[in-house]
Scaffold this active site. Structure first.
Site, PDB file in Angstrom:
ATOM      1  CD  GLU A 168      44.091  18.967  43.945  1.00 32.43           C
ATOM      2  OE1 GLU A 168      44.680  20.036  44.198  1.00 32.43           O
ATOM      3  OE2 GLU A 168      44.340  18.273  42.946  1.00 32.43           O
ATOM      4  CG  HIS A 364      53.409  14.993  33.739  1.00 31.25           C
ATOM      5  ND1 HIS A 364      53.627  16.346  33.836  1.00 31.25           N
ATOM      6  CD2 HIS A 364      52.304  14.742  34.481  1.00 31.25           C
ATOM      7  CE1 HIS A 364      52.692  16.893  34.616  1.00 31.25           C
ATOM      8  NE2 HIS A 364      51.881  15.935  35.014  1.00 31.25           N
ATOM      9  CG  HIS A 365      50.024  12.938  28.534  1.00 34.10           C
ATOM     10  ND1 HIS A 365      49.277  11.902  28.041  1.00 34.10           N
ATOM     11  CD2 HIS A 365      51.222  12.887  27.879  1.00 34.10           C
ATOM     12  CE1 HIS A 365      49.987  11.242  27.128  1.00 34.10           C
ATOM     13  NE2 HIS A 365      51.172  11.823  27.019  1.00 34.10           N
ATOM     14  CD  GLU A 435      45.402  18.139  38.985  1.00 31.40           C
ATOM     15  OE1 GLU A 435      45.839  17.734  37.914  1.00 31.40           O
ATOM     16  OE2 GLU A 435      46.100  18.258  39.999  1.00 31.40           O
ATOM     17  CD  GLU A 453      46.410  15.484  43.049  1.00 32.19           C
ATOM     18  OE1 GLU A 453      47.259  16.178  43.593  1.00 32.19           O
ATOM     19  OE2 GLU A 453      45.782  15.874  42.032  1.00 32.19           O
ATOM     20  CD  GLU A 459      49.959  18.640  44.319  1.00 31.58           C
ATOM     21  OE1 GLU A 459      50.695  17.932  43.609  1.00 31.58           O
ATOM     22  OE2 GLU A 459      48.935  19.184  43.898  1.00 31.58           O
TER      23      GLU A 459
HETATM   24  C1  NOJ Z   1      49.082  19.300  39.977  1.00 32.42           C
HETATM   25  C2  NOJ Z   1      49.485  17.897  40.307  1.00 32.42           C
HETATM   26  O1  NOJ Z   1      48.794  17.409  41.423  1.00 32.42           O
HETATM   27  C3  NOJ Z   1      50.981  17.894  40.540  1.00 32.42           C
HETATM   28  O2  NOJ Z   1      51.405  16.608  40.949  1.00 32.42           O
HETATM   29  C4  NOJ Z   1      51.709  18.345  39.308  1.00 32.42           C
HETATM   30  O3  NOJ Z   1      53.086  18.447  39.570  1.00 32.42           O
HETATM   31  C5  NOJ Z   1      51.206  19.715  38.856  1.00 32.42           C
HETATM   32  N1  NOJ Z   1      49.785  19.731  38.782  1.00 32.42           N
HETATM   33  C6  NOJ Z   1      51.752  20.076  37.489  1.00 32.42           C
HETATM   34  O4  NOJ Z   1      51.257  19.206  36.526  1.00 32.42           O
HETATM   35 CA    CA Z   2      46.564  18.176  42.241  1.00 32.98          CA
END
Ligand code: NOJ
Ligand code: CA
Length: 661
Positions: A168, A364-365, A435, A453, A459
């Site tokens: 990132e 979501h995990h 991640e 990602e 974000e």
């Molecule tokens: C980082 C992720 O990239 C994001 O999409 C997510 O909302 C947050 N972590 C929380 O899990």
């Molecule tokens: Ca991220």
């Protein structure tokens, strides 16, 4: 013997004091060439394209704790073949992929041990990998891979620093002297107009490769275990492919299929359940801080809010709703329970509601990096839990350091990501990993790996300091994007965020509204989010129409205009209709691009719906000015694309029935 005869067709045996210790292998069109030889016992390769040297003499080899594979006394070619075939993707940028390459297997040996080097030459580049065959050892500890990439001609690179835990970062553009270490894909432009990208394919049971500046070029620097060992295996070892994609223009890199061709065919018998889709989420709210992941007054993942979101998303044809902050553990980012929803989230009711509306929840995990202590022990149950609810896709997350001292990109985590992938596949669940470990084409073998990602995504525009610059999305498809589908999460319709984040808040979305639409075509992913809040879409429903219409699975993809960090135009044909979609984007500079429509089907008339920047649009001062125009076109026409600073253009070409206008 037959093999040896074949050699004379595509191989030249160089004459030297050790005959058969120097070989040249050419691509099917003969333009890309790799020369592999023994020089002073070192295994050396170099790569040429169109008689331009791309990679100068560079080392190959490996150092193990158990034995040495860095110097050799002989080099033999033991296999040689030509492959010219094609295969069909389950989903992707293209339905059919041609695989035309020349393959050779070499054996380098010293007094005691041997190393195999497999090489494949394609018209779009060259790849090689190492195989250590069984030679009487129960375990192997790789201490160092000696591969070098001595890139000729001091090209310009687009690169991010090789952090062992994250991708990132913002891309930098420079010559090698400013690079200490870099992640792959590492992309470069030569003065003589060649473009290359170095990456790896089929990263399985091995450590991720980063590139280290060693003074003369780059050398492979594998992400280590805590004890310094790079890769641990039993008896044999196969490295990922070291890939050098070579193109005559920047768009060739995007159109290359090498990474997929170097991966194993699909292993899943049944793939019907894998569904590319557009999705929305209870997500941007948390990044804008209007809602929280944890339970409380502002909790995002409540039954009511999820049902409201499903109402909006289903009305507009979305198939998925991601819900983050649904399970206990968010207060402390630990003690996660992956099968326990918060009390105010009735997951069964919400998923049932989604199914009734022809949608599904996306699970979501978030592991918070607590992989060995919390996620691995619950993983099987966590996927079974979602599977019995009928949930078809799960987003995973790995924010923070890994709890057992491993790096995100080391072998242990590479294997963890693989365990998750296989566990998910057994439960018929597709994955979107955040991640992640970078993609290396595994989506061919495991088509339930929809997207990752591994990028400084949208974000960062909600809270990054700084947010992403306007040029960012004109670099990603040529760098990160070469690895595979990117979950960038486009579709922001509210560009400035002071009303949410306070008067002095400076992060923002660095695009015009029209550019957000174009990103659905220029950033490839089979799962595309519409990240923003329904109320922001409601302000521009005429523009939202493009997001509702744009497909996520393609028959063909063509790069039309491409210059890294400057501009990019891609046209893609829908897999299930005759319609084409086009996205064109620019960096902070406005520009006009001349578009020839000769990619369209010749016997077809189309209604073009053009979503474009307004005359005075500008990402900074006037992001919301846009026009939507319609006209009838065919393949013989040209158009001018007027892109505002930080702007873009999205076009839908709807195939007309005969007589329809
Ligand atoms: C980082 C992720 O990239 C994001 O999409 C997510 O909302 C947050 N972590 C929380 O899990
Ligand atoms: Ca991220």
């Amino acid at each position: 013997m037959k093999n040896i005869l074949l050699l004379s067709i595509s191989l030249t045996l160089l004459i030297g004091c050790h005959p058969k210790q120097s070989y040249i292998l050419k691509s099917p069109n003969t333009l890309n060439t790799i020369h592999i030889s023994l020089q002073k016992k070192n295994l050396i390769y170099s790569i040429n394209s169109d008689s331009i040297t791309i990679i100068e003499a560079s080392r190959m080899g490996m150092l193990l704790k158990e034995f040495d594979l860095s110097s050799f006394t002989s080099l033999h070619m033991i296999e040689h073949s030509v492959c010219d075939t094609s295969w069909e993707t389950i989903w992707g940028e293209n339905k059919m992929i041609g695989d035309h390459h020349v393959r050779a297997l070499f054996e380098a040996s010293n007094a005691k041990h041997k190393l195999h080097i497999e090489i494949k030459t394609f018209n779009d580049g060259i790849a090689f990998r190492y195989i250590i065959p069984e030679q009487g050892m129960d375990s192997l500890n790789l201490m160092n891979e000696l591969t070098e990439f001595n890139i000729n001609n001091n090209p310009t690179y687009w690169w991010i620093e090789a952090d062992y835990d994250s991708y990132e970062r913002l891309y930098k553009k420079s010559h090698i002297n400013e690079i200490d270490s870099a992640h792959t894909p590492l992309t470069a432009k030569f003065d003589n107009s060649k473009y290359i990208a170095i990456h790896e394919a089929a990263l399985v049971n091995y450590a991720s490769m980063t590139l280290k500046n060693n003074g003369t070029g780059f050398e492979c620097n594998l992400v280590p275990w805590p004890d310094g060992v790079k890769v641990k295996t039993a008896r044999t070892l196969t490295s990922p492919w070291r890939v050098i994609i070579i193109g005559d223009n920047a768009g060739d890199l995007i159109e290359s299929d090498m990474i997929l061709n170097l991966n194993q065919p699909n292993k899943l018998e049944d793939t019907e359940w894998i569904e590319p889709m557009r999705y929305m989420g209870i997500w941007w709210d948390m990044h804008l801080q209007t809602k929280t992941w944890h339970e409380g007054e502002k909790h995002g993942a409540t039954t009511d809010y999820a049902m409201q979101m499903i109402d909006f998303a289903s009305l507009h044809g979305f198939k998925g709703l991601l819900v983050e902050g649904w399970n206990t553990g968010w207060e402390e980012w630990r003690n996660w329970d992956f099968t326990k929803p918060y009390a105010d989230f009735d997951i069964e009711k919400v998923q049932q509601y989604a199914i009734e509306k022809n949608m599904t929840l996306i699970g979501h995990h978030e592991t918070g990096g607590r992989v060995s202590t919390e996620y691995e022990p619950q993983m099987q149950a966590a996927f079974e839990y979602y599977a019995q609810l009928g949930i078809k896709a799960v987003k995973t997350g790995y924010v923070g350091k890994i709890d057992n001292g491993q790096y995100h990109h080391g072998q242990w985590m590479v294997n963890h990501y693989q365990r998750v992938l296989e566990t998910a596949a057994k439960e018929k669940i597709a994955l979107i990993a955040h991640e992640p470990i970078k993609d290396t084409g595994l989506r061919r073998t495991w088509p339930n790996f929809l997207a990752r990602e591994g990028v400084r995504g949208q974000e960062y525009n909600a809270w990054g300091n700084p947010s992403n610059p306007a040029e960012h999305t004109t670099i990603i498809p040529f760098t990160r994007g070469l690895a595979g589908p990117t979950d960038f999460t486009p579709g922001a319709f509210r560009m400035t965020l002071e009303e949410y984040r306070g008067e002095n808040f400076s992060s923002r979305i660095p695009t015009t509204l029209a550019k957000q639409l174009a990103l659905y075509v220029t950033i490839y992913s089979p799962v595309q989010m519409a990240c923003d809040l329904p109320k922001h879409y409601q302000e521009h429903m005429d523009m939202f129409k493009f997001i509702k219409d744009v497909p996520v699975d393609w028959e063909t993809s063509k790069v039309i205009h491409a210059e890294i960090g400057e501009y990019l135009t891609i046209a893609r044909k829908d897999r299930t209709s005759d319609n084409w979609y086009l996205g064109s984007i620019t960096n902070e500079n406005g520009r006009t691009l001349n578009l020839e429509l000769n990619f369209l089907n010749k016997n077809q008339t189309y209604k073009a719906i053009i979503y474009k920047d307004g005359e005075n649009a500008d990402w900074k001062s006037n992001p919301y000015e846009y026009n939507i125009e319609s006209m009838t076109v065919d393949f013989s026409k040209t158009m001018e694309l007027n892109l505002a600073p930080g702007g873009g253009c999205a076009i839908e070409f709807i195939a007309l029935q005969k007589g329809e206008l």
